[in-house]
Design a protein around this motif. Structure first.
Motif, PDB file in Angstrom:
ATOM      1  N   VAL A   1      -0.436   0.625   4.343  1.00  0.00           N
ATOM      2  CA  VAL A   1       0.967   0.311   4.651  1.00  0.00           C
ATOM      3  C   VAL A   1       1.102  -1.191   4.912  1.00  0.00           C
ATOM      4  CG1 VAL A   1       2.862   0.767   6.265  1.00  0.00           C
ATOM      5  CG2 VAL A   1       1.297   2.624   5.603  1.00  0.00           C
ATOM      6  N   ASP A   2       2.140  -1.801   4.311  1.00  0.00           N
ATOM      7  CA  ASP A   2       2.346  -3.243   4.449  1.00  0.00           C
ATOM      8  C   ASP A   2       3.333  -3.600   5.546  1.00  0.00           C
ATOM      9  OD1 ASP A   2       0.876  -4.369   1.948  1.00  0.00           O
ATOM     10  OD2 ASP A   2       1.981  -2.622   1.238  1.00  0.00           O
ATOM     11  N   CYS A   3       4.285  -2.730   5.821  1.00  0.00           N
ATOM     12  CA  CYS A   3       5.214  -3.009   6.915  1.00  0.00           C
ATOM     13  C   CYS A   3       5.843  -1.758   7.499  1.00  0.00           C
ATOM     14  CB  CYS A   3       6.302  -4.013   6.538  1.00  0.00           C
ATOM     15  SG  CYS A   3       6.927  -3.965   4.882  1.00  0.00           S
ATOM     16  N   ILE A   4       6.307  -1.931   8.734  1.00  0.00           N
ATOM     17  CA  ILE A   4       7.162  -0.941   9.384  1.00  0.00           C
ATOM     18  C   ILE A   4       8.594  -1.373   9.097  1.00  0.00           C
ATOM     19  CG2 ILE A   4       7.953  -0.049  11.627  1.00  0.00           C
ATOM     20  CD1 ILE A   4       5.157   0.844  11.169  1.00  0.00           C
TER      21      ILE A   4
ATOM     22  N   CYS B   1       4.350  -1.308   0.408  1.00  0.00           N
ATOM     23  CA  CYS B   1       5.159  -0.195   0.913  1.00  0.00           C
ATOM     24  C   CYS B   1       5.426  -0.329   2.403  1.00  0.00           C
ATOM     25  CB  CYS B   1       4.495   1.143   0.614  1.00  0.00           C
ATOM     26  SG  CYS B   1       3.019   1.465   1.583  1.00  0.00           S
ATOM     27  N   GLU B   2       6.423   0.408   2.836  1.00  0.00           N
ATOM     28  CA  GLU B   2       6.806   0.447   4.249  1.00  0.00           C
ATOM     29  C   GLU B   2       6.836   1.892   4.717  1.00  0.00           C
ATOM     30  OE1 GLU B   2      10.807  -1.180   3.485  1.00  0.00           O
ATOM     31  OE2 GLU B   2      11.620   0.838   3.737  1.00  0.00           O
TER      32      GLU B   2
ATOM     33  N   ILE C   1       1.677   8.424  -0.088  1.00  0.00           N
ATOM     34  CA  ILE C   1       0.810   7.342   0.398  1.00  0.00           C
ATOM     35  C   ILE C   1      -0.509   7.330  -0.391  1.00  0.00           C
ATOM     36  CG2 ILE C   1      -0.300   8.555   2.365  1.00  0.00           C
ATOM     37  CD1 ILE C   1       0.995   4.928   2.420  1.00  0.00           C
ATOM     38  N   LEU C   2      -0.963   8.527  -0.814  1.00  0.00           N
ATOM     39  CA  LEU C   2      -2.199   8.571  -1.625  1.00  0.00           C
ATOM     40  C   LEU C   2      -1.975   7.973  -3.014  1.00  0.00           C
ATOM     41  CD1 LEU C   2      -3.774  12.028  -0.623  1.00  0.00           C
ATOM     42  CD2 LEU C   2      -4.205   9.737   0.324  1.00  0.00           C
ATOM     43  N   LEU C   3      -0.791   8.183  -3.583  1.00  0.00           N
ATOM     44  CA  LEU C   3      -0.462   7.597  -4.886  1.00  0.00           C
ATOM     45  C   LEU C   3      -0.415   6.072  -4.781  1.00  0.00           C
ATOM     46  CD1 LEU C   3       0.353   8.320  -7.811  1.00  0.00           C
ATOM     47  CD2 LEU C   3       2.704   8.526  -7.034  1.00  0.00           C
ATOM     48  N   ILE C   4       0.192   5.576  -3.702  1.00  0.00           N
ATOM     49  CA  ILE C   4       0.271   4.120  -3.506  1.00  0.00           C
ATOM     50  C   ILE C   4      -1.121   3.541  -3.266  1.00  0.00           C
ATOM     51  CG2 ILE C   4       1.134   2.342  -1.916  1.00  0.00           C
ATOM     52  CD1 ILE C   4       3.696   4.174  -1.710  1.00  0.00           C
ATOM     53  N   ARG C   5      -1.927   4.276  -2.514  1.00  0.00           N
ATOM     54  CA  ARG C   5      -3.307   3.816  -2.296  1.00  0.00           C
ATOM     55  C   ARG C   5      -4.038   3.694  -3.631  1.00  0.00           C
ATOM     56  NH1 ARG C   5      -7.107   7.265   1.655  1.00  0.00           N
ATOM     57  NH2 ARG C   5      -7.958   8.201  -0.237  1.00  0.00           N
TER      58      ARG C   5
ATOM     59  N   ASP D   1       1.640  15.488   6.681  1.00  0.00           N
ATOM     60  CA  ASP D   1       2.172  14.253   6.099  1.00  0.00           C
ATOM     61  C   ASP D   1       2.139  13.121   7.126  1.00  0.00           C
ATOM     62  OD1 ASP D   1       2.896  15.242   3.497  1.00  0.00           O
ATOM     63  OD2 ASP D   1       4.649  16.210   4.380  1.00  0.00           O
ATOM     64  N   ARG D   2       2.601  13.436   8.332  1.00  0.00           N
ATOM     65  CA  ARG D   2       2.642  12.421   9.386  1.00  0.00           C
ATOM     66  C   ARG D   2       1.235  11.877   9.665  1.00  0.00           C
ATOM     67  NH1 ARG D   2       2.846  11.510  15.101  1.00  0.00           N
ATOM     68  NH2 ARG D   2       1.631  13.389  15.493  1.00  0.00           N
ATOM     69  N   GLN D   3       0.273  12.784   9.773  1.00  0.00           N
ATOM     70  CA  GLN D   3      -1.112  12.363  10.015  1.00  0.00           C
ATOM     71  C   GLN D   3      -1.621  11.477   8.877  1.00  0.00           C
ATOM     72  OE1 GLN D   3      -2.691  12.562  12.668  1.00  0.00           O
ATOM     73  NE2 GLN D   3      -1.536  14.114  13.801  1.00  0.00           N
ATOM     74  N   ALA D   4      -1.250  11.824   7.634  1.00  0.00           N
ATOM     75  CA  ALA D   4      -1.721  11.039   6.477  1.00  0.00           C
ATOM     76  C   ALA D   4      -1.199   9.607   6.545  1.00  0.00           C
ATOM     77  CB  ALA D   4      -1.291  11.708   5.172  1.00  0.00           C
ATOM     78  N   LEU D   5       0.028   9.417   7.080  1.00  0.00           N
ATOM     79  CA  LEU D   5       0.553   8.051   7.224  1.00  0.00           C
ATOM     80  C   LEU D   5      -0.290   7.273   8.228  1.00  0.00           C
ATOM     81  CD1 LEU D   5       4.439   8.658   7.302  1.00  0.00           C
ATOM     82  CD2 LEU D   5       3.011   8.079   5.329  1.00  0.00           C
ATOM     83  N   TRP D   6      -0.588   7.907   9.376  1.00  0.00           N
ATOM     84  CA  TRP D   6      -1.411   7.225  10.390  1.00  0.00           C
ATOM     85  C   TRP D   6      -2.803   6.929   9.853  1.00  0.00           C
ATOM     86  CZ3 TRP D   6       0.124   4.781  14.598  1.00  0.00           C
ATOM     87  CH2 TRP D   6       1.338   5.139  15.193  1.00  0.00           C
ATOM     88  N   GLU D   7      -3.388   7.905   9.119  1.00  0.00           N
ATOM     89  CA  GLU D   7      -4.756   7.718   8.614  1.00  0.00           C
ATOM     90  C   GLU D   7      -4.834   6.636   7.537  1.00  0.00           C
ATOM     91  OE1 GLU D   7      -5.780  11.670   7.368  1.00  0.00           O
ATOM     92  OE2 GLU D   7      -5.724  12.373   9.456  1.00  0.00           O
TER      93      GLU D   7
END
Ligand code: DOR
Ligand code: ZN
Ligand code: ZN
Length: 366
Positions: A220-223, A176-177, A161-165, A209-215
């Motif tokens: 994030v563009d979609c679920i 990303c989803e 998620i940091l790379l995509i950011r 990792d899970r926390q990083a997704l929430w933060e």
């Protein structure tokens, strides 16, 4: 009662053709409606996979007669079919490239094959990649070199998620989803689920990792549920295939998070309706809405689900929020546990199919 737009799931596996004992277009789209999804985009790792005109035509025919909600079909990239699938682009919702090993035969080994697809696939049509870790860095670079967009499937780890950011901050057209299971489960759940049932790609990750997704939910563009049904006999057997069913638990998981103040309802609708609709260029579904009771609490029970595999990694969890009614293109499609839209009611949302329907509009027969 909460009135919401029809949800869109850009990533499901409906198993037809080839494994309809796990799911088919009828049961999978019944599960979608029960979960509040009025459109689903189906992955091409079927048996045979959707890699050419004939396999696509057969899947289209099955979907046309069996789907209860609207749908799109992805084509799959193989080592040698870049020009052929590019020619079929108007009939698909997108192209899927598998850069890492997962269920089915579609993994691309050669970098040159990935590059050929990124070059040949029309720049104005969606291209989705199953790519984690270094494969993610690779596909982001190649897409940037080709000056095209790429949609990253099921981001599960902090470094990803940091790379995509970082790619977005550079202005690259990357979307990303994330899946509900990577937002709500971690490696710590593996012993509780049992090792076979916990198999999924990407694997359940760490709490960090899970926390990083929430933060980084803003990145994030979609679920996407990555609804990947396999039977319990298969999951509990000697070679458990990876994948979780997810269509019927996603909305309640997210509504539970809304009730707990983890995200706003607006953010949820961006992730489950407008985000996927925009990325995949889907038409508005006219006269389509959900009636949801946001306060009802219920316990997940696999047996009570519409999916043919009838189990859930969230078994026993108490969730908040339940779909009462779904109206799809003016027709009552689901009410209080009963799927009312018949097989064949669903429409193909690809540009070619929409063009063929011509001036008919996007409302259903009444
Ligand atoms: O867990 C998974 N299951 N991940 C994938 O990428 C494929 C999917 C499936 O088709 O079962
Ligand atoms: Zn995948
Ligand atoms: Zn998938």
């Amino acid at each position: 009662m909460l009135r919401l737009p029809g949800l869109i799931d850009p990533h499901v596996h409906l198993r037809e053709p080839g494994a309809i004992h796990k799911e088919d277009f009828e049961s999978g789209t019944a599960a979608a409606l029960a979960g509040g999804f009025t459109a689903v985009l189906a992955m091409p790792n079927t048996d045979p996979p959707l890699t050419d005109a004939l396999s696509l035509a057969r899947a289209q025919a099955a979907a046309r007669s069996k789907a209860r909600c609207d749908y799109g079909l992805y084509l799959g990239g193989a080592e040698d079919n870049a020009p052929q699938v590019a020619g079929l682009a108007p009939s698909a919702c997108g192209l899927k490239l598998y850069l890492d090993q997962t269920y089915g035969p579609l993994r691309l080994v050669e970098t040159t094959a990935v590059w050929a697809h990124l070059r040949a696939w029309p720049k104005d049509r969606p291209l989705a990649a199953h790519a984690g870790g270094r494969s993610l860095a690779m596909v982001l670079l190649l897409a940037a070199l080709e000056g095209r967009s790429v949609h990253v499937c099921h981001v599960s780890r902090r470094e990803e998620i940091l790379l995509i950011r970082a790619a977005k901050e550079k202005g690259l057209p990357v979307t990303c989803e994330v899946t509900p299971h990577h937002l709500f489960l971690t490696q710590a759940d593996v012993p509780l689920l049992g090792s076979g049932r916990a198999e999924v790609r990407p694997r359940l990750a760490t709490e960090q990792d899970r926390q990083a997704l929430w933060e980084n939910l803003k990145v994030v563009d979609c679920i996407a549920t990555d609804h990947a049904p396999h039977t319990l006999a298969e999951k509990d057997g000697p070679q458990p295939p990876p994948g979780f069913p997810g269509l019927e638990t996603a909305l309640a998981l997210m509504l539970t998070a809304v009730a707990e103040g983890r995200l706003s309802q607006e953010a949820m609708l961006r992730l489950m309706h407008s985000g996927p609709r925009c990325i995949f260029g889907l038409p508005e579904q006219e006269e389509t809405w959900l009636e949801v009771d946001p306060d009802v609490q219920w316990e997940v029970r696999g047996e009570a689900l519409q999916t043919r595999c009838r189990w859930s990694p969230f078994e026993g969890m108490r969730l908040r929020g339940r779909v009462r009614r779904v109206t799809l293109r003016g027709r009552l499609a689901f009410e209080d546990g009963e799927v009312l839209a018949p097989p064949g009611f669903g429409r193909d949302l690809s540009p070619a199919a929409r063009e063929q329907r011509g001036g008919e509009g996007e409302r259903g027969p009444t």
